[in-house]
Design a protein around this motif. Structure first.
Motif, PDB file in Angstrom:
ATOM      1  N   ILE A 265       0.864  -1.186   0.000  1.00 22.03           N
ATOM      2  CA  ILE A 265       0.000   0.000   0.000  1.00 22.03           C
ATOM      3  C   ILE A 265       0.898   1.232   0.000  1.00 22.03           C
ATOM      4  N   THR A 266       0.444   2.352  -0.567  1.00 20.88           N
ATOM      5  CA  THR A 266      -0.773   2.595  -1.306  1.00 20.88           C
ATOM      6  C   THR A 266      -0.398   2.770  -2.774  1.00 20.88           C
ATOM      7  N   HIS A 291      -5.562  -1.984  -2.897  1.00 19.01           N
ATOM      8  CA  HIS A 291      -6.135  -0.671  -2.581  1.00 19.01           C
ATOM      9  C   HIS A 291      -5.698   0.287  -3.675  1.00 19.01           C
ATOM     10  N   SER A 331     -10.338  -2.090  -2.758  1.00 18.11           N
ATOM     11  CA  SER A 331     -10.809  -0.947  -1.980  1.00 18.11           C
ATOM     12  C   SER A 331     -10.287   0.329  -2.617  1.00 18.11           C
ATOM     13  N   THR A 332     -10.849   1.445  -2.191  1.00 19.67           N
ATOM     14  CA  THR A 332     -10.465   2.715  -2.827  1.00 19.67           C
ATOM     15  C   THR A 332     -10.638   3.872  -1.859  1.00 19.67           C
ATOM     16  N   TYR A 358     -16.878  -1.884  -5.243  1.00 17.05           N
ATOM     17  CA  TYR A 358     -15.742  -2.007  -4.332  1.00 17.05           C
ATOM     18  C   TYR A 358     -16.108  -2.813  -3.095  1.00 17.05           C
TER      19      TYR A 358
END
Length: 496
Positions: A265-266, A291, A331-332, A358
């Motif tokens: 991430i990210t 993500h 995910s966002t 999502y």
């Protein structure tokens, strides 16, 4: 990234002879590592100044250090007024100097001055030119105070080169600086030897890794360019895909990945390359979760945000990775109420979320950050409208996340147990925090038997799972049959 930075600072303090105080009231030193992505985060620190000043009145020897993204070089002269209880300010790139600056270096070799500055646009900013070396020294010296014995953070790139007009990170952490490839692999190897079950590769834009490193013949098979945003020749330089393959190749005697779970991430859509997607699909240790912040579902808003991609480009990348890794959880991040966002723009974002489906959305209302390019735009969406849009977006996403979680009912999943679950103050029947959710209903539904406790852990897809089991399961991979799904978490029964 702040958690990883805090582990390094805590480790250096302990190595210098300091001991951890049980409470702030008992401490002679308080170090506050700040986030400044949103105005609320800085406001919380400002709001604690009175409490800190009362602590200093009761204990005149107390020293307070402020570091993290709230300490920006352009604001250096105003920090004492903004944070009157603070004695020492350190930019993120100056954090390795903490022990020296406090005069505690007698028990370890002094680091000396490692902070440096450069210019982004017309602004003087700190730059992470020396953090790779100080990180390597901290790892070699065993002075990283890991917050978990199960999961570990592993920073691979510092700073940000992106052009997002709303974001303060380039002005607080400076341009991107990648750690040397071999240093990262060696740290991963040491984590495997130490028995960590999960490692998360960290960066403000983690999949930008390597573009600033020198070309090497051993990476001659890498011949690619960035597909969006600022074009870069990435040929013969290590990238995140190469790094994932190298860490995945660290194996036990029986040939299994020595680190069972690897995450990162990210990410930024610019750098979600075909090479990276192939590595994710082919490396068994890489978890099936991504993500990928979109920030808005409207192209005009994305343009004003300086994201330099369109929704069409984003959807193409998402379709490619979903085809390569069926069932991957996604995910966002979304910002509502950005400068000039109309109701029509916002509606397109809602329809975008419905189309993508999502697993989780982390949403926030736009707040102007000083010194960012967006301050030249009119912050023309009223606060009440921002709040309404945020609540509406979360109301749209909740049933989508619920349906995604329901797909796991009656299935067996591998859960890495990482904690004894404890009820939290916000475990209630009301709405969950923006984009997070407590999973309170699933937690309350756990019924431990004799000798058991309520546990929690994560699936490879990063789904939160509550279950009953023995405390010594922490750190183990447990097979769980999912019996209940909520919008934010799952509940199940261990079967192996």
């Amino acid at each position: 990234m702040n958690r990883s930075d805090s582990e390094e600072m805590a480790g250096r303090l302990l190595a210098s002879g300091a001991t951890e105080a049980p409470t702030m009231e008992a401490a002679d030193l308080v170090v506050i590592n700040t986030c400044a992505i949103r105005e609320l985060a800085e406001a919380k620190v400002i709001g604690r100044q009175g409490h800190l000043q009362r602590l200093k009145a009761a204990n005149p020897s107390l020293r307070v250090v402020l570091t993290g993204c709230a300490v920006r070089e352009r604001d250096r002269h105003g920090l004492e007024h903004r944070y009157p209880a603070v004695d020492l300010f350190l930019r993120p790139d100056e954090e390795p100097e903490l022990v020296d600056r406090l005069g505690l270096a007698s028990a370890q070799a002094p680091v000396g001055a490692v902070g440096a500055t450069t210019v982004v646009g017309r602004t003087v900013v700190g730059v992470a030119d020396h953090l790779a070396a100080t990180r390597a020294a901290a790892v070699a010296g065993g002075s990283v105070q890991r917050g978990s014995a199960v999961s570990a953070w592993l920073p691979i790139i510092y700073g940000c080169d992106k052009t997002c007009t709303y974001c303060i990170v380039p002005f607080s952490r400076g341009p991107e600086r990648s750690r040397p490839f071999d240093d990262i692999v060696e740290e991963a190897r040491s984590l495997a030897v130490a028995g960590f079950r999960e490692v998360t590769l960290l960066g403000q834009n983690v999949n930008s890794y390597g573009h600033d490193l020198p070309a090497e013949s051993r990476f001659g098979h890498i011949a690619t360019e960035r597909w969006a945003g600022r074009r870069l020749d990435l040929g013969s330089r290590p990238d995140l895909a190469e790094l994932i393959r190298a860490i995945d190749a660290i194996r036990t005697a029986d040939g299994a990945p020595a680190i069972p779970r690897l995450r990162f991430i990210t990410s930024h859509p610019w750098d979600l390359s075909d090479r990276l997607i192939e590595a994710m699909a082919e490396c068994p240790s890489l978890c099936e979760a991504l993500h990928l912040p979109v920030q808005s579902g409207d192209d005009e808003v994305l343009r004003r945000m300086g994201r330099q991609y369109t929704t069409e480009h984003y959807l193409e990348r998402l379709a490619t990775i979903r085809a390569a890794i069926p069932g991957i959880t996604v995910s966002t991040d979304v910002i509502v109420g950005f400068c000039g966002e109309t109701e029509a723009h916002f509606e397109r974002t809602l329809r975008f979320l419905e189309a993508v489906g999502y697993d989780q959305v982390f949403a926030a209302a736009y707040s102007e950050r000083p010194g960012t390019p967006a301050t030249r735009l009119a912050d023309d969406v009223p606060a009440a409208v921002k709040r309404r849009r945020l609540n509406e977006l979360l109301a749209v996403q909740e049933p989508i996340g619920f349906e995604r979680n329901r797909e796991w009912l009656d299935r067996e999943v591998e859960v890495l147990v990482d904690a004894v679950a404890r009820a939290r103050s916000h475990d209630h029947d009301g709405p969950a925090p923006a984009g997070e959710g407590s999973g309170a209903e699933e937690h309350r539904g756990v019924q431990p038997g004799p000798g058991e406790v309520a546990l929690s852990g994560r699936t490879r897809g990063n789904k939160l799972v509550h279950l009953a089991g023995h405390p010594d399961w922490i750190g183990r991979l447990v097979t769980v049959r999912v019996e209940h799904a909520g919008p934010y978490a799952l509940r199940g029964v261990a079967i192996a």
